[in-house]
Enzyme design. Sequence first.
Site, short mmCIF file in Angstrom:
data_model
loop_
_atom_site.label_atom_id
_atom_site.label_comp_id
_atom_site.label_asym_id
_atom_site.label_seq_id
_atom_site.Cartn_x
_atom_site.Cartn_y
_atom_site.Cartn_z
N ASN A 286 69.68 100.67 42.54
CA ASN A 286 71.02 100.20 42.94
C ASN A 286 72.12 100.86 42.10
O ASN A 286 72.07 100.83 40.87
CB ASN A 286 71.12 98.68 42.77
CG ASN A 286 70.24 97.95 43.76
OD1 ASN A 286 69.01 98.00 43.65
ND2 ASN A 286 70.84 97.28 44.73
N ARG B 48 63.92 93.70 40.92
CA ARG B 48 63.95 95.17 40.87
C ARG B 48 64.57 95.61 39.55
O ARG B 48 65.64 95.14 39.18
CB ARG B 48 64.77 95.71 42.03
CG ARG B 48 64.82 97.22 42.06
CD ARG B 48 65.66 97.74 43.17
NE ARG B 48 65.06 97.54 44.47
CZ ARG B 48 65.78 97.48 45.60
NH1 ARG B 48 67.08 97.59 45.57
NH2 ARG B 48 65.18 97.35 46.76
N TYR C 56 64.01 102.37 56.80
CA TYR C 56 64.54 103.11 55.65
C TYR C 56 63.42 103.45 54.67
O TYR C 56 63.24 104.60 54.28
CB TYR C 56 65.61 102.26 54.97
CG TYR C 56 66.29 102.90 53.78
CD1 TYR C 56 67.12 104.00 53.94
CD2 TYR C 56 66.12 102.38 52.49
CE1 TYR C 56 67.78 104.56 52.83
CE2 TYR C 56 66.77 102.94 51.40
CZ TYR C 56 67.59 104.02 51.57
OH TYR C 56 68.24 104.59 50.50
N ASP C 57 62.65 102.41 54.32
CA ASP C 57 61.61 102.59 53.29
C ASP C 57 60.58 103.64 53.71
O ASP C 57 60.22 104.52 52.93
CB ASP C 57 60.88 101.27 53.00
CG ASP C 57 61.83 100.15 52.56
OD1 ASP C 57 63.05 100.37 52.59
OD2 ASP C 57 61.33 99.08 52.20
N GLU C 58 60.14 103.52 54.97
CA GLU C 58 59.09 104.45 55.41
C GLU C 58 59.65 105.86 55.62
O GLU C 58 58.94 106.85 55.41
CB GLU C 58 58.41 103.94 56.68
CG GLU C 58 57.59 102.68 56.46
CD GLU C 58 56.45 102.85 55.44
OE1 GLU C 58 56.05 103.98 55.13
OE2 GLU C 58 55.96 101.82 54.95
N GLN D 196 66.98 86.24 43.04
CA GLN D 196 66.47 87.62 43.13
C GLN D 196 67.28 88.51 42.16
O GLN D 196 68.46 88.26 41.94
CB GLN D 196 66.53 88.16 44.58
CG GLN D 196 67.90 88.42 45.15
CD GLN D 196 68.55 87.19 45.78
OE1 GLN D 196 68.33 86.08 45.36
NE2 GLN D 196 69.38 87.40 46.78
N THR D 197 66.60 89.51 41.61
CA THR D 197 67.27 90.33 40.60
C THR D 197 67.49 91.77 41.09
O THR D 197 66.76 92.27 41.95
CB THR D 197 66.45 90.40 39.29
OG1 THR D 197 65.23 91.12 39.56
CG2 THR D 197 66.16 89.02 38.73
N VAL E 249 75.74 94.34 48.07
CA VAL E 249 76.22 93.22 47.26
C VAL E 249 77.48 93.58 46.46
O VAL E 249 78.37 92.74 46.31
CB VAL E 249 75.08 92.67 46.37
CG1 VAL E 249 74.70 93.64 45.26
CG2 VAL E 249 75.43 91.32 45.83
N ASP F 50 63.71 90.75 51.57
CA ASP F 50 64.61 91.08 50.45
C ASP F 50 63.80 91.11 49.15
O ASP F 50 63.18 90.09 48.80
CB ASP F 50 65.69 89.98 50.38
CG ASP F 50 66.91 90.37 49.59
OD1 ASP F 50 67.98 90.50 50.19
OD2 ASP F 50 66.79 90.54 48.36
N1 UDP Z 1 73.22 89.95 48.50
C1 UDP Z 1 73.86 88.73 48.40
N2 UDP Z 1 75.04 88.57 49.07
C2 UDP Z 1 75.62 89.54 49.81
C3 UDP Z 1 74.97 90.80 49.90
C4 UDP Z 1 73.77 90.96 49.23
O1 UDP Z 1 73.39 87.81 47.73
O2 UDP Z 1 76.71 89.30 50.39
C5 UDP Z 1 71.95 90.14 47.77
C6 UDP Z 1 70.80 90.66 48.63
O3 UDP Z 1 70.11 89.57 49.23
C7 UDP Z 1 69.96 91.38 47.61
C8 UDP Z 1 70.96 91.88 46.58
O4 UDP Z 1 72.15 91.12 46.80
O5 UDP Z 1 69.06 90.47 46.99
C9 UDP Z 1 71.27 93.35 46.70
O6 UDP Z 1 71.57 93.62 48.05
P1 UDP Z 1 72.09 95.02 48.56
O7 UDP Z 1 72.35 94.85 50.03
O8 UDP Z 1 73.21 95.48 47.72
O9 UDP Z 1 70.92 96.07 48.35
P2 UDP Z 1 69.33 96.01 48.14
O10 UDP Z 1 69.15 96.10 46.69
O11 UDP Z 1 68.77 94.71 48.70
O12 UDP Z 1 68.85 97.19 48.89
#
Ligand code: UDP
Length: 311
Positions: free
Chosen positions: A176, A277, A147-149, A211-212, A189, A273
């Site tokens: 997000n 952010r 995705y990123d690349e 993580q934020t 999430v 992960d």
């Molecule tokens: N995450 C979580 N539980 C879940 C789904 C995601 O703790 O059931 C965390 C995930 O590890 C990440 C953040 O929530 O740190 C956001 O994840 P998402 O998949 O929404 O998108 P990302 O920002 O990582 O692309």
Amino acid sequence: MKQTSVVTGAAGFLGSHLTDLLLSRGHKVIGLDNFVTGSVDNISHLGGNPDFKFIQQDVTEFIFLDCPVDYVWHFASPASPIDYLKIPIQTMKVGSLGTHKALGVAKNKNARFLVASTSEIYGDPLVHPQTEEYWGNVSTIGPRGCYDEAKRFAEALTMAYHREHKVETRIVRIFNTYGPRMRLNDGRVVPAFISQALKNKPITVFGKGTQTRSFCYVSDLIEGIYRLMMSDYDLPVNIGNPVEMTMLQFADEIIRATKSKSKIVFKPLPQDDPKQRKPDISKAKKILKWEPKVVLAQGLTDTIAYFRTKV
Ligand code: UDP
């Protein structure tokens, strides 16, 4: 004479909200989608609208349109880490070949082009908050690399068309975003926590939950993107909400907002992960006179109401 916009990924979460905004601002919209991650439910309310035309097609194939076009908005792509883990090749193709086809339409029609890029181009960022000048910290070979690349390639190809073919281009880096029409089971999430909370099932926090992320409500995001397209700024612009929180805080917020009996459980942190952010939105504020207006509590109320109809 109405202006004509082409939206790729028009049946997706963001593409469908963008389509609604464009129609409300007097555009004719030609929407393209192949329903790999989009859903007909997101556009079914537009059936019978004479200003909306839908073409079911994969945008990596040649796009043939026999009318003038003023704007091309390239939004087609899987966007959830779980989706692009499952279909990494399609993800890479839509970001590369799909962007090429969409740019081809813009060049051919002398239309202005906007590509939906992403905060993922910053990878696991070493600069915080992320400014547009930061070049990123991406693993090419990790699970998010597809995705990123692809999105990094999409930005590079957009600049190449801008420089070589003089196409008018815009690049938005989307952070997000949440709101109605996210897929319940897309693994991100917001839908994950809300659907777990509504079913009083355990909330799955990955890693230690330190993580934020920073969550932007969809109406704010789409307004920012619209302003960017209509501006004369051709370098990347971050659009997102700078209010940052840990995933543990976010889980608590969802439990509170849904009045759920769910408990938090911890699951392994997915590889690569990003640890933190948060967008620096100084550019958007200055150039587009834009900043988010919808606070998390309000955005969540509307999003939860939508998910209640789906669980
Ligand atoms: N995450 C979580 N539980 C879940 C789904 C995601 O703790 O059931 C965390 C995930 O590890 C990440 C953040 O929530 O740190 C956001 O994840 P998402 O998949 O929404 O998108 P990302 O920002 O990582 O692309």
